[in-house]
Design a protein around this motif. Structure first.
Motif, short mmCIF file in Angstrom:
data_model
loop_
_atom_site.label_atom_id
_atom_site.label_comp_id
_atom_site.label_asym_id
_atom_site.label_seq_id
_atom_site.Cartn_x
_atom_site.Cartn_y
_atom_site.Cartn_z
N VAL A 27 78.41 -11.37 -45.65
CA VAL A 27 77.50 -11.26 -44.41
C VAL A 27 77.32 -9.90 -44.53
CG1 VAL A 27 76.88 -11.43 -42.29
CG2 VAL A 27 77.50 -13.10 -42.86
N TRP A 28 77.91 -9.44 -44.18
CA TRP A 28 78.43 -7.62 -43.97
C TRP A 28 78.12 -6.63 -45.81
CZ3 TRP A 28 78.04 -3.95 -41.15
CH2 TRP A 28 78.51 -2.64 -40.83
N TYR A 29 78.55 -7.37 -46.71
CA TYR A 29 77.94 -6.69 -47.53
C TYR A 29 75.94 -6.84 -48.38
CZ TYR A 29 77.34 -6.37 -52.72
OH TYR A 29 76.40 -6.06 -54.32
N GLU A 30 75.84 -8.26 -47.50
CA GLU A 30 74.64 -8.73 -47.77
C GLU A 30 73.53 -7.52 -46.31
OE1 GLU A 30 72.30 -10.11 -50.06
OE2 GLU A 30 74.18 -10.38 -50.98
N MET A 31 74.15 -7.69 -45.51
CA MET A 31 73.14 -6.94 -44.38
C MET A 31 73.17 -5.53 -44.76
SD MET A 31 74.91 -7.74 -40.96
CE MET A 31 73.78 -7.07 -39.90
N LYS A 32 74.13 -4.50 -45.88
CA LYS A 32 73.75 -2.82 -46.15
C LYS A 32 72.98 -3.20 -46.97
CE LYS A 32 78.02 -2.50 -47.80
NZ LYS A 32 79.80 -2.11 -48.18
N ARG A 33 72.95 -4.23 -47.88
CA ARG A 33 71.78 -4.65 -49.02
C ARG A 33 70.24 -4.66 -48.19
NH1 ARG A 33 73.10 -8.28 -53.28
NH2 ARG A 33 71.94 -6.87 -54.44
N LEU A 34 70.47 -6.06 -47.10
CA LEU A 34 68.85 -6.05 -46.43
C LEU A 34 67.79 -4.63 -45.64
CD1 LEU A 34 70.04 -9.15 -44.73
CD2 LEU A 34 68.15 -8.81 -46.30
N CYS A 35 66.37 -5.46 -45.84
CA CYS A 35 66.20 -4.43 -45.08
C CYS A 35 66.09 -4.84 -43.56
CB CYS A 35 64.73 -3.77 -45.58
SG CYS A 35 63.75 -2.66 -44.27
N LEU A 36 67.00 -4.33 -42.32
CA LEU A 36 66.83 -5.11 -41.21
C LEU A 36 65.55 -4.25 -40.09
CD1 LEU A 36 71.18 -3.96 -40.18
CD2 LEU A 36 69.28 -6.12 -41.73
N SER A 37 64.81 -3.74 -40.40
CA SER A 37 64.20 -3.03 -40.13
C SER A 37 62.43 -4.31 -39.85
CB SER A 37 63.55 -2.09 -40.38
OG SER A 37 62.75 -1.67 -41.28
N ASP A 38 62.82 -5.43 -40.86
CA ASP A 38 62.18 -6.31 -41.34
C ASP A 38 62.20 -7.74 -40.23
OD1 ASP A 38 61.61 -5.07 -43.84
OD2 ASP A 38 62.28 -6.43 -44.61
N ILE A 59 76.47 -2.25 -34.65
CA ILE A 59 76.76 -2.87 -36.59
C ILE A 59 76.08 -1.15 -37.14
CG2 ILE A 59 75.80 -4.63 -37.89
CD1 ILE A 59 77.97 -5.55 -36.48
N GLN A 60 74.67 -1.17 -35.94
CA GLN A 60 73.51 -0.26 -36.42
C GLN A 60 74.47 0.86 -36.72
OE1 GLN A 60 70.98 -0.43 -33.13
NE2 GLN A 60 69.12 0.00 -34.88
N GLU A 61 75.46 1.53 -35.86
CA GLU A 61 76.82 2.68 -35.93
C GLU A 61 77.12 2.66 -37.18
OE1 GLU A 61 80.04 3.96 -32.97
OE2 GLU A 61 77.90 3.96 -31.56
N ALA A 62 77.76 1.27 -37.45
CA ALA A 62 78.53 1.37 -38.18
C ALA A 62 78.01 2.08 -40.24
CB ALA A 62 79.77 0.21 -38.59
N LEU A 63 76.66 1.33 -40.34
CA LEU A 63 75.48 0.89 -41.04
C LEU A 63 75.38 2.38 -41.33
CD1 LEU A 63 73.60 -2.45 -40.79
CD2 LEU A 63 75.96 -1.78 -42.12
N GLN A 64 75.52 3.11 -40.27
CA GLN A 64 74.98 4.31 -40.54
C GLN A 64 75.70 5.28 -41.36
OE1 GLN A 64 73.01 6.13 -36.96
NE2 GLN A 64 71.49 4.30 -36.87
N ARG A 65 76.78 5.43 -41.01
CA ARG A 65 78.18 5.53 -41.54
C ARG A 65 78.33 5.27 -42.96
NH1 ARG A 65 83.31 3.61 -38.95
NH2 ARG A 65 84.12 5.21 -40.66
N LYS A 66 78.38 6.92 -43.36
CA LYS A 66 78.09 6.94 -45.38
C LYS A 66 79.76 6.70 -46.14
CE LYS A 66 74.89 10.45 -45.59
NZ LYS A 66 74.05 9.11 -45.43
N ASP A 67 81.12 6.64 -45.47
CA ASP A 67 82.01 6.07 -45.88
C ASP A 67 81.52 4.24 -45.77
OD1 ASP A 67 81.94 6.07 -43.15
OD2 ASP A 67 84.23 5.45 -43.13
N VAL A 68 81.17 3.48 -44.92
CA VAL A 68 80.81 2.94 -45.13
C VAL A 68 80.09 1.82 -45.38
CG1 VAL A 68 79.85 0.95 -42.96
CG2 VAL A 68 81.42 2.67 -42.14
N MET A 69 79.14 2.74 -46.14
CA MET A 69 77.81 2.40 -46.62
C MET A 69 78.26 2.83 -47.74
SD MET A 69 75.10 0.98 -45.43
CE MET A 69 73.65 1.10 -46.36
N ASN A 70 78.70 3.10 -48.08
CA ASN A 70 79.74 3.54 -50.25
C ASN A 70 80.53 2.93 -50.19
OD1 ASN A 70 76.69 5.64 -50.33
ND2 ASN A 70 79.12 7.77 -49.77
N ARG A 71 81.03 2.57 -49.14
CA ARG A 71 82.20 0.89 -50.53
C ARG A 71 82.00 0.21 -50.03
NH1 ARG A 71 86.98 -0.08 -46.48
NH2 ARG A 71 89.02 -0.34 -47.77
#
Length: 72
Positions: A27-38, A59-71
């Motif tokens: 779910v986390w992997y897919e959340m990083k790929r989705l456009c959550l603003s939809d 969740i928003q805070e974590a998604l904005q972190r570069k180290d979380v998004m690139n992993r």
């Protein structure tokens, strides 16, 4: 209106919505790929609390972190 619960269920391949909390990594992997603003904010809040047990703001805070998004 889009529904993150059913969209995520399809993306992760869960036969039941109740399986989503047991598939947090997928779910986390897919959340990083989705456009959550939809999705409506209140739905994202409900989803975040249901699957991860935390407020959507966390969740928003974590998604904005570069180290979380690139992993991957």
């Amino acid at each position: 209106m889009k529904d993150i619960f059913t969209d995520m269920q399809a993306k992760v391949g869960c036969p039941y919505l109740s399986d989503l909390p047991y598939k947090k990594r997928a779910v986390w992997y897919e959340m990083k790929r989705l456009c959550l603003s939809d999705y409506p904010e209140n739905q994202l809040e409900d989803f975040s609390r249901y699957v991860f047990g935390v407020p959507y703001a966390t969740i928003q805070e974590a998604l904005q972190r570069k180290d979380v998004m690139n992993r991957e």
